[in-house]
Design a protein around this motif. Structure first.
Motif, PDB file in Angstrom:
ATOM      1  N   SER A 107       0.795  -1.231   0.000  1.00 54.21           N
ATOM      2  CA  SER A 107       0.000   0.000   0.000  1.00 54.21           C
ATOM      3  C   SER A 107       0.827   1.281   0.000  1.00 54.21           C
ATOM      4  N   LYS A 108       2.145   1.194   0.231  1.00 58.03           N
ATOM      5  CA  LYS A 108       2.960   2.402   0.335  1.00 58.03           C
ATOM      6  C   LYS A 108       3.442   2.856  -1.044  1.00 58.03           C
ATOM      7  N   PHE A 109       2.568   3.538  -1.738  1.00 57.47           N
ATOM      8  CA  PHE A 109       2.904   4.204  -2.993  1.00 57.47           C
ATOM      9  C   PHE A 109       2.109   5.500  -3.035  1.00 57.47           C
ATOM     10  N   CYS A 110       2.537   6.428  -3.868  1.00 56.70           N
ATOM     11  CA  CYS A 110       1.853   7.724  -3.934  1.00 56.70           C
ATOM     12  C   CYS A 110       2.152   8.394  -5.265  1.00 56.70           C
ATOM     13  N   VAL A 111       1.577   9.570  -5.446  1.00 53.91           N
ATOM     14  CA  VAL A 111       1.813  10.394  -6.629  1.00 53.91           C
ATOM     15  C   VAL A 111       2.375  11.725  -6.136  1.00 53.91           C
ATOM     16  N   MET A 112       3.444  12.207  -6.757  1.00 54.50           N
ATOM     17  CA  MET A 112       4.041  13.473  -6.329  1.00 54.50           C
ATOM     18  C   MET A 112       4.180  14.425  -7.514  1.00 54.50           C
ATOM     19  N   VAL A 113       3.771  15.658  -7.265  1.00 52.05           N
ATOM     20  CA  VAL A 113       3.902  16.719  -8.268  1.00 52.05           C
ATOM     21  C   VAL A 113       4.413  17.972  -7.570  1.00 52.05           C
ATOM     22  N   ARG A 196      12.896   2.006   6.484  1.00 47.87           N
ATOM     23  CA  ARG A 196      12.877   2.397   5.070  1.00 47.87           C
ATOM     24  C   ARG A 196      11.638   1.798   4.427  1.00 47.87           C
ATOM     25  N   TYR A 197      10.831   2.632   3.795  1.00 47.85           N
ATOM     26  CA  TYR A 197       9.587   2.182   3.177  1.00 47.85           C
ATOM     27  C   TYR A 197       9.741   1.831   1.704  1.00 47.85           C
ATOM     28  N   GLY A 198      10.809   2.315   1.055  1.00 44.40           N
ATOM     29  CA  GLY A 198      10.901   2.133  -0.385  1.00 44.40           C
ATOM     30  C   GLY A 198       9.979   3.078  -1.137  1.00 44.40           C
ATOM     31  N   CYS A 199       9.562   4.151  -0.467  1.00 44.67           N
ATOM     32  CA  CYS A 199       8.690   5.155  -1.074  1.00 44.67           C
ATOM     33  C   CYS A 199       8.962   6.470  -0.366  1.00 44.67           C
ATOM     34  N   ALA A 200       9.713   7.359  -1.005  1.00 48.07           N
ATOM     35  CA  ALA A 200      10.078   8.625  -0.368  1.00 48.07           C
ATOM     36  C   ALA A 200       8.841   9.427   0.020  1.00 48.07           C
ATOM     37  N   GLY A 201       7.819   9.392  -0.827  1.00 46.34           N
ATOM     38  CA  GLY A 201       6.615  10.152  -0.532  1.00 46.34           C
ATOM     39  C   GLY A 201       5.975   9.750   0.781  1.00 46.34           C
ATOM     40  N   HIS A 202       5.879   8.454   1.044  1.00 46.18           N
ATOM     41  CA  HIS A 202       5.295   7.998   2.305  1.00 46.18           C
ATOM     42  C   HIS A 202       6.225   8.292   3.476  1.00 46.18           C
ATOM     43  N   GLU A 203       7.528   8.291   3.237  1.00 46.23           N
ATOM     44  CA  GLU A 203       8.453   8.666   4.308  1.00 46.23           C
ATOM     45  C   GLU A 203       8.288  10.143   4.658  1.00 46.23           C
ATOM     46  N   TYR A 204       8.113  11.001   3.650  1.00 43.07           N
ATOM     47  CA  TYR A 204       7.832  12.413   3.942  1.00 43.07           C
ATOM     48  C   TYR A 204       6.508  12.554   4.700  1.00 43.07           C
ATOM     49  N   ASP A 224      11.625  12.659  -6.496  1.00 45.71           N
ATOM     50  CA  ASP A 224      11.542  12.039  -5.175  1.00 45.71           C
ATOM     51  C   ASP A 224      11.511  13.056  -4.044  1.00 45.71           C
ATOM     52  N   HIS A 225      12.071  14.272  -4.264  1.00 45.99           N
ATOM     53  CA  HIS A 225      12.343  15.140  -3.111  1.00 45.99           C
ATOM     54  C   HIS A 225      11.883  16.588  -3.202  1.00 45.99           C
ATOM     55  N   VAL A 226      11.587  17.105  -4.370  1.00 42.48           N
ATOM     56  CA  VAL A 226      11.240  18.529  -4.436  1.00 42.48           C
ATOM     57  C   VAL A 226       9.920  18.806  -3.723  1.00 42.48           C
ATOM     58  N   ALA A 227       8.912  17.999  -3.970  1.00 45.84           N
ATOM     59  CA  ALA A 227       7.630  18.202  -3.281  1.00 45.84           C
ATOM     60  C   ALA A 227       7.787  18.009  -1.778  1.00 45.84           C
ATOM     61  N   GLY A 228       8.475  16.937  -1.381  1.00 50.90           N
ATOM     62  CA  GLY A 228       8.600  16.623   0.041  1.00 50.90           C
ATOM     63  C   GLY A 228       9.396  17.642   0.829  1.00 50.90           C
ATOM     64  N   THR A 229      10.490  18.133   0.251  1.00 54.07           N
ATOM     65  CA  THR A 229      11.287  19.114   0.988  1.00 54.07           C
ATOM     66  C   THR A 229      10.546  20.432   1.158  1.00 54.07           C
ATOM     67  N   LEU A 230       9.778  20.844   0.141  1.00 54.01           N
ATOM     68  CA  LEU A 230       8.994  22.068   0.304  1.00 54.01           C
ATOM     69  C   LEU A 230       7.919  21.875   1.368  1.00 54.01           C
ATOM     70  N   LEU A 231       7.228  20.754   1.349  1.00 54.98           N
ATOM     71  CA  LEU A 231       6.213  20.466   2.363  1.00 54.98           C
ATOM     72  C   LEU A 231       6.820  20.479   3.759  1.00 54.98           C
ATOM     73  N   HIS A 232       7.956  19.814   3.905  1.00 55.77           N
ATOM     74  CA  HIS A 232       8.599  19.728   5.213  1.00 55.77           C
ATOM     75  C   HIS A 232       9.041  21.108   5.686  1.00 55.77           C
ATOM     76  N   GLN A 233       9.610  21.895   4.790  1.00 58.73           N
ATOM     77  CA  GLN A 233      10.044  23.249   5.143  1.00 58.73           C
ATOM     78  C   GLN A 233       8.858  24.114   5.554  1.00 58.73           C
ATOM     79  N   GLU A 234       7.765  24.023   4.816  1.00 64.13           N
ATOM     80  CA  GLU A 234       6.577  24.824   5.135  1.00 64.13           C
ATOM     81  C   GLU A 234       5.892  24.336   6.415  1.00 64.13           C
ATOM     82  N   ALA A 235       6.192  23.098   6.820  1.00 65.59           N
ATOM     83  CA  ALA A 235       5.670  22.574   8.081  1.00 65.59           C
ATOM     84  C   ALA A 235       6.597  22.888   9.252  1.00 65.59           C
TER      85      ALA A 235
END
Length: 274
Positions: A107-113, A196-204, A224-235
Motif C-alpha cells: 500500500s505504500k505508494f503515492c503520486v508526487m507533483v 525504510r519504506y521504499g517510497c520517499a513520498g510515504h516517508e515524507y 523524489d524530493h522537491v515536493a517533500g522538501t517544500l512540504l517539510h520546510q513549510e511545516a
C-alpha cells in the motif's frame, strides 16, 4: 502566488489520474505490464507510464509556457533535466512513487507533483490515493493535509530532540562502501529507530504527520524530493545537503538530510557520519 495555478486544480488532476489509471491496476497488473529499467530494483509499470502521459498535458494547460520533467520521460531522455535550470516554470512529476511496492501489492505508494520556477520550488503535493489524502504546500503559505472528505488540517513537524530519541527513515542504497557499512553501524547507536519504506513520498508523510523525526537520502532525484522538501520546510522543518549547503531542485547528488530543526540536523549529521 497569483501567477501560479491553484493547488486544488493540481490536486484534482492527480486524484483523477490516480482513480482512472493507477488504482484500477493496483494488485491487478498483468504479465508484461511490469518492466525493469536499470535492474530488478528499478521497475516501471504501465500505471507509471500512462499516468505520467495523462498528467503532462493537463499540467501544462494549467500554466501555459510551462515544461514538465517526469521520471519516465527522463528515463528515456536525460536531457529533459536541463529544463530545471531554465527560466520557464517546470512541473516535476513522479507518476507512481514506490513502484516496487505498487508492483507487489504493497500500500505504500503515492503520486508526487511539484512546481519549480528559476530553481526554486513554489508548489508541492504528495497524493496518497489509498489513504484518500493529499499533502499540499505553497511556498510561504504553510503545509496542509487535504482529505477527500473535505477536511483540512495544518501540518507541523515534530519538535527536535537528541538524535538518540528520534525515529526516522535512513536510505543507504546509493552510498559507496565502506562508508555505507560504517554508517549502518553508527546508526545503531545514533538514533532510537530507523526504517525504510521504499517510497520517499510515504516517508515524507510520516515526517509531516508526527510519526517520525528525520530522513536521509544519498541521491536527490527531483521527483523524489522537491515536493517533500517544500512540504517539510513549510511545516517548520529544516533540510540541507550533507555538506549543509542548501538543496536546489536540479542537484542530483550531495545527499539530503531532513530534520525537525537546524540543531537536530547538526546532531544527526555529527552522530551518523564518521
Amino acid at each position: 502566488m497569483n501567477r501560479y495555478p491553484d493547488p486544488s486544480a493540481v490536486m484534482g488532476i492527480m486524484r483523477e489520474t490516480a482513480n482512472s489509471v493507477i488504482l484500477p491496476r493496483y494488485r491487478s497488473l498483468q504479465r508484461g505490464e511490469i518492466q525493469e529499467k536499470t535492474g530488478p530494483d528499478d521497475l516501471v509499470t504501465i500505471a507509471d507510464i500512462e499516468s505520467e502521459r495523462r498528467m503532462t498535458p493537463l499540467l501544462q494547460d494549467l500554466l501555459p509556457g510551462s515544461l514538465v520533467v517526469g521520471e519516465e520521460a527522463v528515463s528515456a531522455d536525460k536531457l529533459i533535466l536541463n529544463a530545471l535550470t531554465g527560466d520557464a516554470p517546470v512541473w516535476i512529476v513522479d507518476p507512481v512513487d514506490g513502484t516496487r511496492n505498487f508492483a507487489r501489492g504493497d500500500s505504500k505508494f503515492c503520486v508526487m507533483v511539484s512546481l519549480v520556477h528559476r530553481r526554486q520550488s513554489v508548489l508541492g503535493l504528495i497524493l496518497d490515493p489509498l489513504g484518500e489524502r493529499c499533502a499540499v504546500a505553497v511556498r510561504g503559505e504553510g503545509a496542509w493535509m487535504c482529505h477527500y472528505t473535505g477536511r483540512e488540517e495544518r501540518l507541523s513537524v515534530l519538535a527536535g530532540r537528541p538524535s538518540t530519541e528520534m525515529r526516522g527513515a535512513l536510505n543507504f542504497r546509493f552510498m559507496p562502501s565502506p562508508l555505507k557499512e560504517e554508517m549502518k553501524e553508527r546508526a545503531k547507536d545514533a538514533v532510537e529507530e530507523h526504517f525504510r519504506y521504499g517510497c520517499a513520498g510515504h516517508e515524507y508523510l510520516t515526517l509531516l504527520t508526527g510519526k517520525a523525526h528525520f530522513a536521509m537520502y544519498p541521491k536527490n532525484m527531483p521527483w523524489d524530493h522537491v515536493a517533500g522538501t517544500l512540504l517539510h520546510q513549510e511545516a517548520g522543518g529544516f533540510h540541507a545537503r550533507f555538506n549543509k549547503m542548501p538543496y536546489l531542485p536540479d542537484q542530483l547528488d550531495g545527499g539530503l538530510l531532513i530534520a525537525p530543526d537546524e540543531a537536530a540536523w547538526d546532531d544527526l549529521r555529527d552522530r551518523l557520519w564518521p
